[in-house]
Structures are given as C-alpha cells and as structure tokens.
Write a protein that holds these residues in place. Structure first.
Motif, mmCIF file in Angstrom:
data_model
loop_
_atom_site.group_PDB
_atom_site.id
_atom_site.type_symbol
_atom_site.label_atom_id
_atom_site.label_comp_id
_atom_site.label_asym_id
_atom_site.label_seq_id
_atom_site.Cartn_x
_atom_site.Cartn_y
_atom_site.Cartn_z
ATOM 1 N N GLY A 187 0.816 -1.206 0.000
ATOM 2 C CA GLY A 187 0.000 0.000 0.000
ATOM 3 C C GLY A 187 0.850 1.257 0.000
ATOM 4 N N PRO A 188 0.193 2.416 0.016
ATOM 5 C CA PRO A 188 0.912 3.694 -0.015
ATOM 6 C C PRO A 188 1.679 3.967 1.271
ATOM 7 C CG PRO A 188 -1.418 4.056 0.347
ATOM 8 C CD PRO A 188 -1.262 2.602 0.050
ATOM 9 N N ARG A 189 2.495 4.997 1.224
ATOM 10 C CA ARG A 189 3.384 5.323 2.345
ATOM 11 C C ARG A 189 2.609 5.692 3.603
ATOM 12 N NH1 ARG A 189 9.080 8.113 1.628
ATOM 13 N NH2 ARG A 189 9.251 6.003 0.818
ATOM 14 N N LEU A 190 3.051 5.144 4.731
ATOM 15 C CA LEU A 190 2.477 5.473 6.036
ATOM 16 C C LEU A 190 3.496 6.162 6.943
ATOM 17 C CD1 LEU A 190 0.414 2.245 6.867
ATOM 18 C CD2 LEU A 190 -0.473 4.471 6.163
ATOM 19 N N ILE A 191 4.790 5.847 6.770
ATOM 20 C CA ILE A 191 5.831 6.480 7.584
ATOM 21 C C ILE A 191 6.404 7.646 6.787
ATOM 22 C CG2 ILE A 191 8.014 6.184 8.809
ATOM 23 C CD1 ILE A 191 7.450 3.208 8.982
ATOM 24 N N HIS A 192 6.106 8.860 7.241
ATOM 25 C CA HIS A 192 6.513 10.061 6.522
ATOM 26 C C HIS A 192 7.675 10.750 7.237
ATOM 27 C CE1 HIS A 192 2.819 9.836 4.084
ATOM 28 N NE2 HIS A 192 2.257 9.433 5.210
ATOM 29 N N THR A 193 8.518 11.415 6.460
ATOM 30 C CA THR A 193 9.645 12.172 7.010
ATOM 31 C C THR A 193 9.236 13.618 7.223
ATOM 32 O OG1 THR A 193 11.256 10.770 5.859
ATOM 33 C CG2 THR A 193 12.017 12.924 6.632
ATOM 34 N N ALA A 194 9.451 14.102 8.444
ATOM 35 C CA ALA A 194 9.284 15.529 8.728
ATOM 36 C C ALA A 194 10.689 16.109 8.681
ATOM 37 C CB ALA A 194 8.650 15.729 10.098
ATOM 38 N N ARG A 195 11.047 16.740 7.598
ATOM 39 C CA ARG A 195 12.423 17.117 7.336
ATOM 40 C C ARG A 195 13.029 17.917 8.494
ATOM 41 N NH1 ARG A 195 15.052 16.441 2.918
ATOM 42 N NH2 ARG A 195 13.124 16.056 1.749
ATOM 43 N N GLY A 196 14.154 17.430 8.986
ATOM 44 C CA GLY A 196 14.861 18.098 10.068
ATOM 45 C C GLY A 196 14.287 17.826 11.445
ATOM 46 N N LEU A 197 13.164 17.082 11.498
ATOM 47 C CA LEU A 197 12.501 16.844 12.781
ATOM 48 C C LEU A 197 12.429 15.360 13.157
ATOM 49 C CD1 LEU A 197 9.505 19.344 12.416
ATOM 50 C CD2 LEU A 197 11.620 19.666 13.731
ATOM 51 N N GLY A 198 12.131 14.507 12.168
ATOM 52 C CA GLY A 198 12.015 13.095 12.488
ATOM 53 C C GLY A 198 11.008 12.408 11.592
ATOM 54 N N TYR A 199 10.220 11.488 12.176
ATOM 55 C CA TYR A 199 9.278 10.684 11.402
ATOM 56 C C TYR A 199 7.898 10.713 12.053
ATOM 57 C CZ TYR A 199 13.613 8.839 9.453
ATOM 58 O OH TYR A 199 14.857 8.721 8.868
ATOM 59 N N VAL A 200 6.889 10.536 11.208
ATOM 60 C CA VAL A 200 5.520 10.507 11.705
ATOM 61 C C VAL A 200 4.716 9.482 10.930
ATOM 62 C CG1 VAL A 200 4.864 12.422 10.179
ATOM 63 C CG2 VAL A 200 3.436 11.870 12.174
ATOM 64 N N VAL A 201 3.872 8.720 11.611
ATOM 65 C CA VAL A 201 2.987 7.768 10.955
ATOM 66 C C VAL A 201 1.607 8.412 10.798
ATOM 67 C CG1 VAL A 201 1.667 5.644 11.291
ATOM 68 C CG2 VAL A 201 4.125 5.630 11.632
ATOM 69 N N ARG A 202 1.134 8.418 9.569
ATOM 70 C CA ARG A 202 -0.222 8.894 9.281
ATOM 71 C C ARG A 202 -0.623 8.346 7.922
ATOM 72 N NH1 ARG A 202 2.643 14.008 8.786
ATOM 73 N NH2 ARG A 202 2.911 14.489 6.579
ATOM 74 N N PRO A 203 -1.913 8.195 7.673
ATOM 75 C CA PRO A 203 -2.366 7.694 6.360
ATOM 76 C C PRO A 203 -1.945 8.640 5.246
ATOM 77 C CG PRO A 203 -4.117 7.560 7.971
ATOM 78 C CD PRO A 203 -3.027 8.360 8.603
#
Length: 221
Positions: free
Chosen positions: A205-221
């Motif tokens: 499926g599509p991406r669930l773990i997204h990069t918040a540039r310079g901050l870290g990672y976030v899981v969201r649909p």
C-alpha cells in the motif's frame, strides 16, 4: 495508549531520566521522592500503574506503599529494587506487585515492562490500527491489507512505537531511546531501519511512515 504512571523513587539520577522516558513514551507521569502524602497523591492522580522503589526515606518502604495502594486503588504495581533475592521477590508479589525490576536496569527494559503490564491488565489496548495497517503488540504481529508482515524484532518494536504515537513527529533521538534503549548513537541506525520498514509496508500500500524534514518521522495515512 496514554496511561497515568506514578513514580516513587528517591534517587534523582534514576527518577528524572525514568520520568522523562515515560513522558516521551506518551504517558502522563507524577514523580515523588518518598512516600510522604502517598495516599493523597494516589487519590488525586488516580494512576493506572505505580513504579515503587523498595528502599525509600521517611520510614515507609515500597512494600508498605504497595499494601496501602491495594486498599484504595486497583492500579498496577511495578517494584524497583536493588535486592533480587527470591524472598524479596516473593514479598513484592505478596504485597500486590505485578512485576519486579532489579537495579541497575536499562530504561528501555522498564518501558517494555510497563507496556507489558498495562496491556496484560487491559489498561491500554494491545492493537493499533492506522488505515489498513494493524499492529498487535500482544501477539507480536503486524499486518497490512490483510497480509502478515515479515518483520525483525527491531522492526516490529520500531513500527509499534511509531504507530502507538501515530500523528506525532518523533525525533531520531526519541526513537533511539525508546526502541534501542540509548540516546547517543549513530542516527543512521534509525534511518536504515525506517527504510527497511518502509519497503515492507509499501509492498502492500501507499506510504504510512513520513519524514518531517529536520525533525524526524511521523505515521499517518
């Protein structure tokens, strides 16, 4: 997934990092250095779990606090102690302890035991769902679109932590501390595991773990 955790520990070098780690894990925390006014704290804070050091100043040890707690709350109890004899462990369990951690301990071990006790007693759900991804910490299974994911132990812990804090941006330092148990290490370790986890998730499926540039990672649909 948030629980109220009461920490009673007289050693500041243990109490402060443990309190910070529990808060970083998403819990609401109240910390005390002794058992003075313990009953009032319990009545006002209404903890889901109490971490009680056995040796405390002020004339009341952790065993006595556990007994007092049993008479006024159904909160879970995790004992912290430098004594690891069988007799001491039995005393702890007889006073109502649900688990027992011997010092010195790794913070990540305490966090894992806290999570396990809370799940076992039904204080927090063991299953989290984000879109078509289901993570069951109790069964140690993750599935996406109905297909079980083949994850390593570290990948599963990382995914469970990310999904347990879905919608929140988590820094690499937070992930190192909460998943691996230390906060001074090559942050590339997190990047490598996130990349591997993404590949396995995105096969279904599509991406669930997204990069918040310079901050870290976030899981969201």
């Amino acid at each position: 997934m948030v629980a109220r955790v009461l920490v009673v520990e007289d050693e500041e070098a243990i109490r402060e990092p443990l309190t910070a780690a529990l808060r970083a894990a998403g819990h609401e925390v109240r910390a005390c250095a002794d058992g003075v006014g313990f009953e009032d704290v319990v009545d006002s804070f209404r903890p889901d779990l109490a971490l009680l050091d056995v040796h405390l100043p002020g004339g009341r040890d952790g065993f006595e606090l556990a007994r007092a707690l049993g008479g006024r709350s159904d909160c879970a109890v995790l004992m912290l102690t430098a004594r690891d004899s069988v007799a001491d462990r039995i005393t702890g369990f007889e006073t109502g302890a649900d688990d027992y951690v011997v010092k010195p301990f790794a913070t990540v071990e305490v966090l894992a035991r806290v999570a396990a006790v809370l799940r076992r007693l039904g204080r927090v759900p063991s299953t989290v769902q984000v879109a078509d991804l289901v993570v069951d910490e109790g069964a140690q299974i993750a599935a996406r679109a109905g297909r079980t994911l083949d994850l390593t132990g570290t990948e599963f812990r990382l995914l469970a932590y990310l999904t347990g804090h879905r919608g929140r941006i988590l820094s690499k330092t937070q992930l190192l501390t909460q998943v691996w148990g230390y906060d001074e290490y090559d942050p590339n370790l997190v990047e490598v595991h996130v990349s591997a986890l993404r590949r396995k998730l995105e096969e279904h499926g599509p991406r669930l773990i997204h990069t918040a540039r310079g901050l870290g990672y976030v899981v969201r649909p």
